[in-house]
Structures are given as C-alpha cells and as structure tokens.
Design an enzyme around this catalytic site. Sequence first.
Site, PDB file in Angstrom:
ATOM      1  CB  CYS A 184      -0.975   0.005   1.172  1.00 46.17           C
ATOM      2  SG  CYS A 184      -0.197  -0.125   2.793  1.00 46.17           S
ATOM      3  CG  HIS A 236      -4.649   1.123   3.976  1.00 46.36           C
ATOM      4  ND1 HIS A 236      -3.977   0.341   3.046  1.00 46.36           N
ATOM      5  CD2 HIS A 236      -5.638   1.764   3.285  1.00 46.36           C
ATOM      6  CE1 HIS A 236      -4.545   0.499   1.856  1.00 46.36           C
ATOM      7  NE2 HIS A 236      -5.542   1.354   1.967  1.00 46.36           N
TER       8      HIS A 236
END
Length: 399
Positions: A145, A219
């Site tokens: 990510c 994230h």
Amino acid sequence: VESIRWIRRRGAATSRSRARTCALPHAFSSTWKRSSKRETFLGPTFRWQSVQGGIWVRASTTMSETWTTIESDPAVFTELVERMGVKGVQVEELYSLDEDLLQELRPVYGLIFLFKWTNEKLDAKVDKEVGSKVFFASQVINNACATQAILSILMNCPQIDIGEELKSLRDFTAEFPPELKGLSINNCESIRKAHNSFSRPEPYAVEDKNGSNDDDLFHFVSFVPIDGTLYELDGLKEGPVSLGPCSEDDWLQKVCPMIEQRIEKYSKHEIRFNLMAVVKNRKEMLEGEVEHLSMLKRRAESKIERLNGGQSTSMDIDEEAEENLPDSLDALQDKISNIDAQISNCKNRIRMEEEKMSSWREENIRRKHNYIPFLFNFLKVLAEKKQLKPLIEKARQKV
C-alpha cells in the site's frame, strides 16, 4: 499465495493460433503463447472465454516474491521515488496542516495519509465512471500500500517527470481495470525491487498469518487533485473516491479539514497517524530562484551603468524589463542589496537541503544494514569474557 481475479477486458480476441511477441514496454516485454486456450504473461495465467462485448479473463498469479513492509518516513519515500526513476520530486513529512507551512511547500502534488485500518465502512462516493482519466489500481499485493499510495500520486500528475519505465506502465495499463492494474504493478520488477530494497534483515522467520481485530494494521491512502476534482485513492476500495470539485490553488484548503475530521474521529482510540506531502525537489526550486534573482541583479546593475552614462556590458539584458526597475541610483542600490540578501538566504537553504539529503541517505543505509552478525559476535565476546551474565542480571534488576 494464490490470488484469483475475474477481469473483463474490452475488445474482441485477436487470433491466438500462434506464439507472438507483443509490442509492450520494456518492463513488460514478454512472449504470449497459446496452448489449449491458455495464454501466459509474466507469471499470471490467463484463461480466455469469449463473451458478447468482450473477453472474460481469469488471472491467476503466484506471488513468487513477497513485498516487505516499509517505514512511513520521508527519507524512505524520497529514495523509493528516485529508485523508480522519478526526477525532480521529494517527500516531506507534515507535522501540522498549517496553511503557511503548506504554502511554503508549494507546489504540492499530493498527500499520503497513514492511519490504523479498520473494517468500518465510511460514507464514500466511489466514482466508477472515471475511466482512464484517473490511474487507480486495486491493491492485490500484501504490504504494497505504501508504494501504491506514492504511485497513485505520481501517475496522476502530468507535470511530474516519472521516467520512461513508469510512463510506459501508465500508458500500457491505461484501459485496464483496477484489478489488472494492481497485478501489473506486482509484475513490474523494477517497482518491486525498489520497494523491497528497504527490507530489513530478520533473525527469525515469522510465519504469515491473517490479520485479526487485535492486530495493528496500518494503511496508506492518497489525496490528489485530478482534472478539477479532488480524489481519495485507496487501493482497498472499488475505485477512486470523489471528494468534490477543486482547483490547483484551493485543493489543499479543501482536503485539510477532511483529514483533520478523520483524525479527530479516531483520536479517542488511536493517535498514530502520519501525513506526508509529495512536493517538487526543494533544492532544484531554490537553485532556480537563485538564477532568477541573479538575472534581476544583472538588470539592476545594467541600469545603473546606463544612468551613470556608461554602456552596459551585459548582452542578455532585456531593456523592456529594466523599465520595471526604479529610476534613482539609491533605489537601485537598495534593490541590489535586497536581492543579495535573498540570494544569500536561498543559498543557505540549499545547504540545509543538501545536509538533510545527506542525513537521509545515511539513515537509509542504516535501515538496510544487517547488524545481526555484529550483535551476535558482540554477545559472543561478552560471554567469552564472562561479562554477559552479569549484564543480564543487572538489566533484570532494573525492569
């Protein structure tokens, strides 16, 4: 890890009765072969099934190389960008969303926000009709990510020189659906190598496991203005999230309250957030400012020569530009003094940037260095000298 995606690819199938080499960019050069209606490309296996209006593709790929987790740090992200062949860009950490700070960093190409991920569904308007206007890739790779967040900004800013390889990737995947874009990123060896260059040596092998509710799962997402619209690009969502209209001048003023609202929402239970800005290379900007100020100084000096009855020795002076300069000698001397002060300030800031980049390079070297052999031998020497056990007991007493 076996990942399976069903992807609808537009257009009719061409003849696949023979092996052929596609005109693909360097990073994707490969031979496509047909055998029992199967075609292979860079590892993934595609099974083709003709349907009305296009082809359904079953893309099955084995992730032979894993992607490591990397630290959320401007030094890491700046070197990562450079390793991917991007020029004239660096990443800066933001400690506040103060308007003056953001103004000083302009131009800001995009923001990268790190937060603790939860399964909670947020109200978001996914723009599924955006087409190829926005480069959006689904995250089909574990731990990728961070790289996908930076790519979401780089690929959507035409003013950034992303280099030939990333440009080829962007052009080649322009009409791909998000899932196939994600697989294309995984199959790009140069991106994977740049990402994994920050892997740390581990003394123990840790088995992979599925994340639970008690795990700290973080994230990265990106915020970037694209063609008059502010988007949140999150590879775990179905598509780009439209946050409303914006311009290059006001998008930061619009996105900051949204980020602050999200931080405030989670701040009761979580304080670990990180925000970074992708900006133009500060040293290059300052060097350009020094060049501009030096030109202004030459124009002022040329005008002083003419006012004193002499002839300008500068051949690159625009006489029309001199008209914007003051007409008195004292005012021109003050102008030159002011320019000299600005040049001196810019040069000091250039030195600071050079020192910062040098410090970042040293930090990254230490991040990647394998200290395990040194630590092992150091403990071994302490044990041989019978100093290890007393140190352990002393440490236990302090706990």
